[in-house]
Design a protein around this motif. Structure first.
Motif, PDB file in Angstrom:
ATOM      1  N   MET A 162      98.576  15.911   1.415  1.00  0.00           N
ATOM      2  CA  MET A 162      98.682  14.976   2.533  1.00  0.00           C
ATOM      3  C   MET A 162      97.317  14.789   3.170  1.00  0.00           C
ATOM      4  SD  MET A 162     100.900  13.117   4.135  1.00  0.00           S
ATOM      5  CE  MET A 162      99.983  11.775   4.886  1.00  0.00           C
ATOM      6  N   CYS A 163      96.710  13.644   2.869  1.00  0.00           N
ATOM      7  CA  CYS A 163      95.401  13.346   3.444  1.00  0.00           C
ATOM      8  C   CYS A 163      95.591  12.392   4.619  1.00  0.00           C
ATOM      9  CB  CYS A 163      94.483  12.787   2.357  1.00  0.00           C
ATOM     10  SG  CYS A 163      92.733  12.825   2.807  1.00  0.00           S
ATOM     11  N   SER A 164      94.667  11.481   4.832  1.00  0.00           N
ATOM     12  CA  SER A 164      94.691  10.645   6.024  1.00  0.00           C
ATOM     13  C   SER A 164      93.592   9.598   5.913  1.00  0.00           C
ATOM     14  CB  SER A 164      94.441  11.524   7.263  1.00  0.00           C
ATOM     15  OG  SER A 164      94.151  10.748   8.403  1.00  0.00           O
ATOM     16  N   ILE A 165      93.714   8.548   6.715  1.00  0.00           N
ATOM     17  CA  ILE A 165      92.581   7.636   6.823  1.00  0.00           C
ATOM     18  C   ILE A 165      91.353   8.387   7.328  1.00  0.00           C
ATOM     19  CG2 ILE A 165      93.913   5.532   7.124  1.00  0.00           C
ATOM     20  CD1 ILE A 165      93.508   5.808  10.152  1.00  0.00           C
ATOM     21  N   HIS A 166      91.584   9.544   7.983  1.00  0.00           N
ATOM     22  CA  HIS A 166      90.467  10.359   8.455  1.00  0.00           C
ATOM     23  C   HIS A 166      89.797  11.133   7.317  1.00  0.00           C
ATOM     24  CE1 HIS A 166      92.748   9.614  12.195  1.00  0.00           C
ATOM     25  NE2 HIS A 166      91.546   9.534  12.710  1.00  0.00           N
ATOM     26  N   GLY A 167      90.298  10.980   6.121  1.00  0.00           N
ATOM     27  CA  GLY A 167      89.607  11.471   4.940  1.00  0.00           C
ATOM     28  C   GLY A 167      88.750  10.393   4.299  1.00  0.00           C
ATOM     29  N   HIS A 168      88.698   9.216   4.939  1.00  0.00           N
ATOM     30  CA  HIS A 168      87.870   8.104   4.472  1.00  0.00           C
ATOM     31  C   HIS A 168      86.814   7.739   5.503  1.00  0.00           C
ATOM     32  CE1 HIS A 168      90.322   6.965   0.898  1.00  0.00           C
ATOM     33  NE2 HIS A 168      91.249   7.609   1.588  1.00  0.00           N
ATOM     34  N   LEU A 272      95.814   7.660  -2.638  1.00  0.00           N
ATOM     35  CA  LEU A 272      96.602   6.470  -2.351  1.00  0.00           C
ATOM     36  C   LEU A 272      96.419   6.087  -0.889  1.00  0.00           C
ATOM     37  CD1 LEU A 272      99.945   7.351  -4.175  1.00  0.00           C
ATOM     38  CD2 LEU A 272      98.292   5.611  -4.859  1.00  0.00           C
ATOM     39  N   LEU A 273      95.795   4.937  -0.648  1.00  0.00           N
ATOM     40  CA  LEU A 273      95.647   4.434   0.715  1.00  0.00           C
ATOM     41  C   LEU A 273      96.913   3.665   1.073  1.00  0.00           C
ATOM     42  CD1 LEU A 273      92.030   3.059   1.237  1.00  0.00           C
ATOM     43  CD2 LEU A 273      93.278   4.636   2.707  1.00  0.00           C
ATOM     44  N   PHE A 274      97.719   4.272   1.914  1.00  0.00           N
ATOM     45  CA  PHE A 274      99.003   3.696   2.298  1.00  0.00           C
ATOM     46  C   PHE A 274      98.949   3.501   3.806  1.00  0.00           C
ATOM     47  CE2 PHE A 274     103.780   3.821   2.235  1.00  0.00           C
ATOM     48  CZ  PHE A 274     103.948   2.928   1.188  1.00  0.00           C
ATOM     49  N   ASP A 275      98.098   2.553   4.223  1.00  0.00           N
ATOM     50  CA  ASP A 275      97.684   2.538   5.631  1.00  0.00           C
ATOM     51  C   ASP A 275      97.820   1.201   6.338  1.00  0.00           C
ATOM     52  OD1 ASP A 275      95.678   1.129   4.410  1.00  0.00           O
ATOM     53  OD2 ASP A 275      94.023   2.236   5.334  1.00  0.00           O
TER      54      ASP A 275
END
Length: 282
Positions: A162-168, A272-275
């Motif tokens: 479980m990542c996050s947009i904060h990993g980008h 997977l960017l699911f944002d």
């Protein structure tokens, strides 16, 4: 809109994506961390309904009981076995894997557990950073290390992080969260590099989801930035999104189910960017 208006609805049977996969059977075990609430609970329920035996773990015993009760109340397929554990304790991580291996073949691991702390870097407590690092980056590494031999013995498997947009890209006042999410993408790619195609790994990066972690940080963010809670939700959480609504946990769980299945067999090392267009549009 305030924190009291963004509580996630309870998961229902009809919302769960059913993915055809011969390996989604009671003999196959999925370990899900953070399963006492939010995305972890939804993922445990979704994977169980897809026919797996789920070993759900969380430090919150009451939350885990709630997950098991929800599974029973909905009459979902599969099984959920619970293990209360502190993911910052290596012996507890070993106990989780040992308990899971007694239930069948460990094929899947979903590292979802997480916490948040909002504070400027100059004021950020290092003991909080250390806790977040151990919980959200070191524990996924240790669990992956322990599960790899089981997955290889089972003929293959997959790790979902479980990542996050904060990993980008990062936002202010969340230095620990930013650092561990970037690190989690590196861990994902490392697992893929050493999995040799038999053990896959992928990460899933969402924007804001209706979970206790998100709801509980609204007040802290408002105080830190000197804005109202409504402004946190509308401007900070949804201001950069194209799909201007918060996701439900089950929507994330369904992506995990698909990614872990045979239909995600070429998803290896990727994120997977699911944002809702948050990261790649302006």
């Amino acid at each position: 809109m305030t924190r009291n208006e963004i509580e996630a609805p309870e998961l229902t049977r009809e919302e769960v994506l059913l993915v055809p996969d011969d390996r989604f059977s009671p003999d196959s075990v999925a370990i899900v961390t953070g399963a006492g609430s939010g995305i972890g609970r939804a993922t445990a329920l979704a994977l169980a309904h897809n026919g797996l035996t789920v070993c759900a773990t969380d430090i919150d015993e009451e939350g885990l009981t709630g997950t098991a009760d929800r599974h029973a109340d909905l009459g979902l397929d599969g099984r959920i076995e619970t293990t209360t554990a502190d993911l910052t304790d290596d012996s507890a991580l070993e106990a989780i894997v040992e308990a899971a291996s007694a239930e069948g073949e460990i094929r899947y691991l979903a590292n979802i557990a997480g916490i948040q702390h909002v504070a400027p870097m100059e004021e950020f407590p290092m003991e909080k950073y250390d806790l977040m690092h151990r919980l959200m980056l070191r524990a996924p590494l240790v669990l992956s290390k322990l599960c790899l031999p089981h997955m290889r013995e089972a003929g293959g498997g997959a790790v979902a992080n479980m990542c996050s947009i904060h990993g980008h890209y990062v936002t202010r006042d969340k230095v620990a969260y930013n650092v561990v999410k970037f690190g989690l993408r590196g861990l994902t790619q490392s697992i893929a590099a050493e999995g040799e195609g038999d053990v896959r790994a992928f990460s899933l990066s969402t924007a804001y989801v209706k979970t206790p972690l998100v709801v509980n940080q609204i007040a802290d963010t408002a105080e830190s930035r000197g804005i109202t809670e409504r402004e946190v939700v509308e401007d900070v959480m949804l201001g950069e999104a194209r799909v201007t609504e918060l996701m439900d946990p089950v929507e994330v769980a369904n992506v995990f189910a698909f990614g872990l299945s045979k239909h995600g067999r070429f998803l290896d090392g990727g994120d997977l960017l699911f944002d809702g267009g948050y990261t790649l549009t302006y």
